[in-house]
Write an enzyme that holds these catalytic residues in place. Structure first.
Site, mmCIF file in Angstrom:
data_model
loop_
_atom_site.group_PDB
_atom_site.id
_atom_site.type_symbol
_atom_site.label_atom_id
_atom_site.label_comp_id
_atom_site.label_asym_id
_atom_site.label_seq_id
_atom_site.Cartn_x
_atom_site.Cartn_y
_atom_site.Cartn_z
ATOM 1 N N TYR A 129 141.088 43.712 75.703
ATOM 2 C CA TYR A 129 141.382 45.067 75.257
ATOM 3 C C TYR A 129 140.087 45.841 75.050
ATOM 4 O O TYR A 129 139.177 45.362 74.366
ATOM 5 C CB TYR A 129 142.204 45.032 73.956
ATOM 6 C CG TYR A 129 142.526 46.412 73.437
ATOM 7 C CD1 TYR A 129 143.327 47.276 74.184
ATOM 8 C CD2 TYR A 129 142.011 46.860 72.223
ATOM 9 C CE1 TYR A 129 143.610 48.547 73.733
ATOM 10 C CE2 TYR A 129 142.301 48.137 71.766
ATOM 11 C CZ TYR A 129 143.095 48.976 72.525
ATOM 12 O OH TYR A 129 143.369 50.236 72.075
ATOM 13 N N HIS A 135 140.392 57.331 79.111
ATOM 14 C CA HIS A 135 141.335 57.070 80.177
ATOM 15 C C HIS A 135 141.055 58.109 81.251
ATOM 16 O O HIS A 135 141.350 59.286 81.077
ATOM 17 C CB HIS A 135 142.741 57.213 79.611
ATOM 18 C CG HIS A 135 143.803 56.618 80.452
ATOM 19 N ND1 HIS A 135 145.090 57.059 80.457
ATOM 20 C CD2 HIS A 135 143.772 55.594 81.326
ATOM 21 C CE1 HIS A 135 145.810 56.333 81.298
ATOM 22 N NE2 HIS A 135 145.036 55.441 81.834
ATOM 23 N N GLU A 137 145.141 50.418 86.834
ATOM 24 C CA GLU A 137 146.303 50.456 87.718
ATOM 25 C C GLU A 137 146.209 51.606 88.708
ATOM 26 O O GLU A 137 145.397 52.511 88.551
ATOM 27 C CB GLU A 137 147.620 50.519 86.944
ATOM 28 C CG GLU A 137 147.740 51.651 85.961
ATOM 29 C CD GLU A 137 148.994 51.490 85.076
ATOM 30 O OE1 GLU A 137 149.961 52.197 85.354
ATOM 31 O OE2 GLU A 137 148.984 50.667 84.138
ATOM 32 N N ARG A 169 151.969 58.031 93.616
ATOM 33 C CA ARG A 169 152.768 59.254 93.687
ATOM 34 C C ARG A 169 151.880 60.479 93.432
ATOM 35 O O ARG A 169 150.734 60.342 93.031
ATOM 36 C CB ARG A 169 153.826 59.210 92.578
ATOM 37 C CG ARG A 169 153.164 59.074 91.212
ATOM 38 C CD ARG A 169 154.093 59.185 90.032
ATOM 39 N NE ARG A 169 153.354 59.288 88.790
ATOM 40 C CZ ARG A 169 152.883 58.272 88.085
ATOM 41 N NH1 ARG A 169 153.080 57.032 88.504
ATOM 42 N NH2 ARG A 169 152.196 58.475 86.976
HETATM 43 C C1 MV4 Z 1 144.199 49.396 78.495
HETATM 44 C C2 MV4 Z 1 143.478 49.947 77.427
HETATM 45 C C3 MV4 Z 1 142.409 49.225 76.928
HETATM 46 N N1 MV4 Z 1 142.080 48.024 77.472
HETATM 47 N N2 MV4 Z 1 143.834 48.210 79.016
HETATM 48 C C4 MV4 Z 1 147.775 52.596 78.574
HETATM 49 C C5 MV4 Z 1 148.876 52.802 79.574
HETATM 50 C C6 MV4 Z 1 148.560 51.951 80.753
HETATM 51 N N3 MV4 Z 1 148.425 52.779 81.913
HETATM 52 C C7 MV4 Z 1 147.287 51.252 80.422
HETATM 53 N N4 MV4 Z 1 146.834 51.706 79.123
HETATM 54 C C8 MV4 Z 1 145.714 51.180 78.536
HETATM 55 N N5 MV4 Z 1 145.273 50.002 79.033
HETATM 56 C C9 MV4 Z 1 142.794 47.555 78.499
HETATM 57 N N6 MV4 Z 1 142.464 46.375 79.024
HETATM 58 C C10 MV4 Z 1 143.888 51.161 76.916
HETATM 59 C C11 MV4 Z 1 145.032 51.780 77.445
HETATM 60 C C12 MV4 Z 1 145.416 53.020 76.859
HETATM 61 C C13 MV4 Z 1 145.953 53.056 75.535
HETATM 62 C C14 MV4 Z 1 146.182 51.896 74.773
HETATM 63 C C15 MV4 Z 1 146.719 51.980 73.495
HETATM 64 C C16 MV4 Z 1 147.036 53.223 72.933
HETATM 65 C C17 MV4 Z 1 146.838 54.381 73.678
HETATM 66 C C18 MV4 Z 1 146.286 54.313 74.980
HETATM 67 C C19 MV4 Z 1 146.090 55.489 75.721
HETATM 68 C C20 MV4 Z 1 145.560 55.410 76.984
HETATM 69 C C21 MV4 Z 1 145.237 54.183 77.551
#
Ligand code: MV4
Length: 448
Positions: free
Chosen positions: A202, A208, A288, A292
Site C-alpha cells: 500500500y 492518483h 490498472e 474505455r
Molecule cells: C492503491 C493505492 C495505494 N497503493 N494501490 C483506488 C481505486 C483503484 N483504482 C486503486 N486505488 C488505489 N490503489 C496501492 N498499491 C491507492 C489507491 C487509491 C485510494 C486508496 C484508498 C482511499 C482512496 C484512494 C483514492 C485513490 C486511489
C-alpha cells in the site's frame, strides 16, 4: 465511414458521442430505458429505440436488447460510452460475432485489463513499474500471512475483477490479513461475481494520476499527457485536472514513452488510460488500465485540442492517426468539477426534479450535461448532473474561471456537490497543488 452508430449509453456521455457523430456526419441511434423517454439523447439522436424498463440490468446492460436495436436500425457500429457495457469483453465479442464494430479495443485486451492481476503482470512485462505484490491468492487465507510479511505492511487487498474501490481493504498487520481477505473476497463475489483477490504494497499518501493514450490499428501510438485525479471521495472522483502540477515536462516525457511502449506491446487499439499511484518520494507505479473513454476525458481535450470521441470513431474505422507524438502540444490548464445530485451531509444521491437548471457560460467554460429545466434525476443510474470544465492559460486562470463558473451555476430542486467544490477551490492546499488521495478526509468546509 460507418453507416450509422448506435450509442449504448445515456446521459451526458450519450450526448457527447452524438456531438462527435454529428461533426463526422454519421447518423445516430439512441437506445433508452422507460425512465429515459424524455432524455436529450433520445431527442438529439436521429433514431431512438426503447430497450426496456428502468433498471440497468433490463435495459442498458441487456445485450440482446442492445444488439437487436442495432440490427433493426441497420447500425454498423456501437459506441458504449463509459460504465454499463463499456468494459464487457463478452459484449465486444457479441458485437464482433454480429458484424457490428465495437468502438473500443479488442475483446482480448478488454479481458486482459479486466483481470487486474493479469493486467499488472502484462504491464510489468511490457516495461511499466508496478507495486510489489502477489498473484491471485488461493485459500486458506491463513497461509497468506507470509505473503504479507514478504511485501511488508501496510498492504492493500484488491479484487482482480475490481476497480472503483470495491473489494479493497488496507491492512496494517498480519493479524488483520486473513479477515480482510475474507471480507474483500465476499464483497468482490457479490459485486463482480468473482471473489479472486491479490495483495499489493500500500502506497500511503499517494497521488492518483492517469495517462491517456490513443492507438490505431497500424501501430501508431501517442500519449496525451496525464490527468490528476487525486481529489476523490469514496472512490468517486470529484475534481480532475490536466496537467498535474506534480508532473514535470521531463517526467511526462518519461512516463509517456513507457505507456506508449506498453500499449504497443499488448497490441492496444483505441483510447485507453493507464492509472498510476505516485508516492511522496517521486516513485510511480502502474495500478490498472481502463479500456474505455473516461468521464474526465474533457480536460485532456482542452489541453491537447483533440476530440477524443471523434478519434475513437476514426480508429474503429481503421483510419491511421493523423499525427505523431511530436505534433501533440500541451497548452494551458483544464479543470473538471463533477456536479452530482447528492446530500452535502450524508453524501448519498439526492434524486429529484431539477426545478431550475442554468449552466455556467463564458470564456474558458465548457459544460458537458444532459440536464435541462424540469428534467428528472432518477435513482436508477448515477447522480451526475453536469461536468463543468474550465480552461485557462495557466492553473490560476482555470481555477478563477471555475470559481466564477460555480458561482454562476443554478441548480434548484436537488442538493448538489457545488458547495463542496466551492470550498475545495478556496482552500490553500488545493490552490498550492498540495493534493493527494486522502485530501478530503482531513478536510472540512471551513478548512483549507
Ligand atoms: C492503491 C493505492 C495505494 N497503493 N494501490 C483506488 C481505486 C483503484 N483504482 C486503486 N486505488 C488505489 N490503489 C496501492 N498499491 C491507492 C489507491 C487509491 C485510494 C486508496 C484508498 C482511499 C482512496 C484512494 C483514492 C485513490 C486511489
Amino acid at each position: 465511414m460507418f453507416r450509422k452508430i448506435l450509442i449504448a449509453n445515456r446521459g451526458e456521455i450519450a450526448l457527447r458521442i452524438i456531438c462527435a457523430c454529428k461533426e463526422l456526419g454519421i447518423p445516430t441511434v439512441a437506445v433508452y430505458s422507460q425512465a429515459d423517454q424524455h432524455s436529450l439523447h433520445v431527442r438529439f439522436a436521429d433514431e431512438a429505440v426503447c430497450i426496456g424498463p428502468p433498471p440497468s440490468n433490463e435495459s442498458y446492460l441487456n445485450i440482446p436488447a442492445v444488439i437487436s436495436a442495432a440490427e433493426i436500425t441497420n447500425a454498423d457500429a456501437i459506441h458504449p460510452g463509459y460504465g454499463f457495457l463499456a468494459e464487457s469483453a463478452y459484449f465486444a465479442e457479441v458485437c464482433e460475432a454480429c458484424g457490428i464494430v465495437f468502438i473500443g479495443p479488442s475483446p482480448a485486451v478488454i479481458r486482459m485489463m479486466g483481470d487486474k492481476d493479469v493486467a499488472r503482470k502484462a504491464m510489468r512485462d511490457a516495461g511499466l513499474p508496478i507495486v510489489p505484490g502477489t498473484d491471485k491468492i488461493k485459500g486458506p487465507f491463513s497461509s497468506a500471512v507470509n505473503l504479507g510479511e514478504e511485501i511488508g505492511y501496510p498492504v492493500i487487498v484488491k479484487a482482480t475483477a475490481g476497480g472503483g474501490g470495491k473489494g479493497m481493504r488496507i491492512v496494517y498487520s498480519s493479524e488483520e490479513l486473513p479477515g480482510a481477505l475474507e471480507v474483500a473476497q465476499n464483497e468482490a463475489l457479490s459485486a463482480f461475481g468473482s471473489g479472486d483477490v491479490y495483495l499489493e504494497k500500500y502506497i500511503p499518501v499517494a497521488r492518483h494520476i492517469e495517462f491517456q493514450i490513443l492507438a490505431d490499428h497500424h501501430g501508431n501510438v501517442v500519449h496525451l499527457g496525464e490527468r490528476e485525479c487525486s481529489i476523490q471521495r469514496r472512490h468517486q472522483k470529484l475534481i480532475e485536472e490536466s496537467p498535474s502540477s506534480y508532473v514535470t515536462p521531463a517526467l511526462r516525457d518519461e512516463i509517456g514513452r513507457l505507456v506508449v511502449e506498453a500499449a504497443r506491446t499488448v497490441n492496444y487499439a483505441n483510447a485507453g488510460t493507464m492509472e498510476f499511484v505516485f508516492d511522496d518520494q517521486g516513485h510511480y507505479y502502474f495500478i490498472e488500465m481502463n479500456t474505455r473513454i473516461q468521464v474526465e476525458h474533457p480536460v485532456t481535450e482542452m489541453v491537447t485540442g483533440l476530440d477524443l470521441v471523434k478519434e475513437q470513431i476514426r480508429i474503429a474505422n481503421r483510419e491511421a492517426l493523423g499525427y505523431k507524438q511530436e505534433d501533440i502540444v500541451f497548452r494551458g490548464n483544464a479543470l473538471e468539477c463533477r456536479i452530482n445530485a447528492e446530500s452535502p451531509d450524508t453524501f448519498f444521491p439526492s434524486p429529484g426534479t431539477l426545478k431550475t437548471f442554468h449552466p455556467p457560460f463564458g470564456i474558458g467554460v465548457r459544460v458537458d450535461t444532459a440536464a435541462y429545466n424540469e428534467c428528472v434525476i432518477t435513482p436508477y443510474y448515477d447522480s451526475l448532473i453536469a461536468k463543468i470544465i474550465t480552461y485557462g492559460r495557466n492553473r490560476q486562470e482555470s481555477i478563477n474561471r471555475m470559481k466564477r463558473a460555480l458561482d454562476m451555476t443554478v441548480v434548484e430542486g436537488v442538493q448538489t456537490t457545488i458547495p463542496l467544490h466551492q470550498s475545495i477551490l478556496r482552500s490553500d492546499d488545493f490552490q498550492a497543488g498540495r493534493i493527494h488521495t486522502h485530501f478530503l478526509e482531513k478536510w472540512n468546509r471551513n478548512g483549507g
